[in-house]
Motif scaffolding. Structure first.
Motif, PDB file in Angstrom:
ATOM      1  N   GLU A  91      11.766 -39.489  28.759  1.00 21.23           N
ATOM      2  CA  GLU A  91      10.519 -40.274  28.746  1.00 21.23           C
ATOM      3  C   GLU A  91      10.233 -40.806  27.348  1.00 21.23           C
ATOM      4  O   GLU A  91       9.747 -41.930  27.184  1.00 21.23           O
ATOM      5  CB  GLU A  91       9.344 -39.438  29.262  1.00 21.23           C
ATOM      6  N   THR A  93      18.274 -44.727  30.668  1.00 25.59           N
ATOM      7  CA  THR A  93      17.312 -45.481  29.856  1.00 25.59           C
ATOM      8  C   THR A  93      17.789 -46.865  29.443  1.00 25.59           C
ATOM      9  O   THR A  93      16.998 -47.677  28.982  1.00 25.59           O
ATOM     10  CB  THR A  93      16.974 -44.698  28.570  1.00 25.59           C
ATOM     11  N   ARG A 115      13.804 -33.875  30.346  1.00 27.52           N
ATOM     12  CA  ARG A 115      13.073 -34.979  30.985  1.00 27.52           C
ATOM     13  C   ARG A 115      12.078 -35.586  29.990  1.00 27.52           C
ATOM     14  O   ARG A 115      11.878 -36.801  29.978  1.00 27.52           O
ATOM     15  CB  ARG A 115      12.338 -34.491  32.225  1.00 27.52           C
ATOM     16  N   ARG A 116      11.462 -34.745  29.196  1.00 32.09           N
ATOM     17  CA  ARG A 116      10.514 -35.233  28.175  1.00 32.09           C
ATOM     18  C   ARG A 116      11.233 -36.128  27.166  1.00 32.09           C
ATOM     19  O   ARG A 116      10.694 -37.153  26.752  1.00 32.09           O
ATOM     20  CB  ARG A 116       9.845 -34.050  27.489  1.00 32.09           C
ATOM     21  N   ARG A 154      12.347 -43.810  26.776  1.00 31.52           N
ATOM     22  CA  ARG A 154      11.758 -44.944  27.495  1.00 31.52           C
ATOM     23  C   ARG A 154      10.564 -45.521  26.731  1.00 31.52           C
ATOM     24  O   ARG A 154      10.398 -46.736  26.638  1.00 31.52           O
ATOM     25  CB  ARG A 154      11.346 -44.523  28.901  1.00 31.52           C
ATOM     26  N   THR A 155       9.750 -44.645  26.183  1.00 31.38           N
ATOM     27  CA  THR A 155       8.600 -45.094  25.396  1.00 31.38           C
ATOM     28  C   THR A 155       9.057 -45.851  24.157  1.00 31.38           C
ATOM     29  O   THR A 155       8.519 -46.919  23.836  1.00 31.38           O
ATOM     30  CB  THR A 155       7.716 -43.890  24.996  1.00 31.38           C
TER      31      THR A 155
END
Length: 110
Positions: free
Chosen positions: A47, A13, A43-44, A50-51
């Protein structure tokens, strides 16, 4: 369920491991823990990091704003799943009723 160590998530990230710990401390992330109490990210989680980084770096949102946005997004996702389920149930009932009425119509028309 794949799980990543903090160093891997940092590399994926571009976030420093201390930043990830800070996100956890303030409640933006909730990584799992191994039996040895090592942080394990899904994985969530990746993400979500990243958000968070997109919101803070690209859009200039502060962490309090990120928390509000993420909470509202989660609530919307829950509501969407709820309404999708209701819609599917209603569609199923309507198809059943249509088939029932078609059967009646066939009997009446021979």
């Amino acid at each position: 369920m794949p799980a990543f160590f903090i160093g891997v998530v940092a590399q994926i990230t571009g976030a420093h491991p201390q930043t990830l710990r800070n996100y956890e401390r303030i409640g933006l992330l909730r990584p799992g823990r191994s039996s040895g109490d090592v942080r394990m990210y899904s994985r969530r989680d990746v993400e979500r990091v990243r958000t968070i980084r997109r919101l803070t770096q690209d859009l200039g949102v502060n962490l309090a704003g990120v928390e509000v946005i993420l909470n509202l997004t989660e609530k919307l996702e829950v509501m969407q799943r709820h309404y999708d389920q209701k819609f599917d149930d209603m569609e199923r009932r309507h198809r059943t009723e249509i088939n029932r009425l078609k059967t009646i119509l066939r009997r009446l028309t021979g």
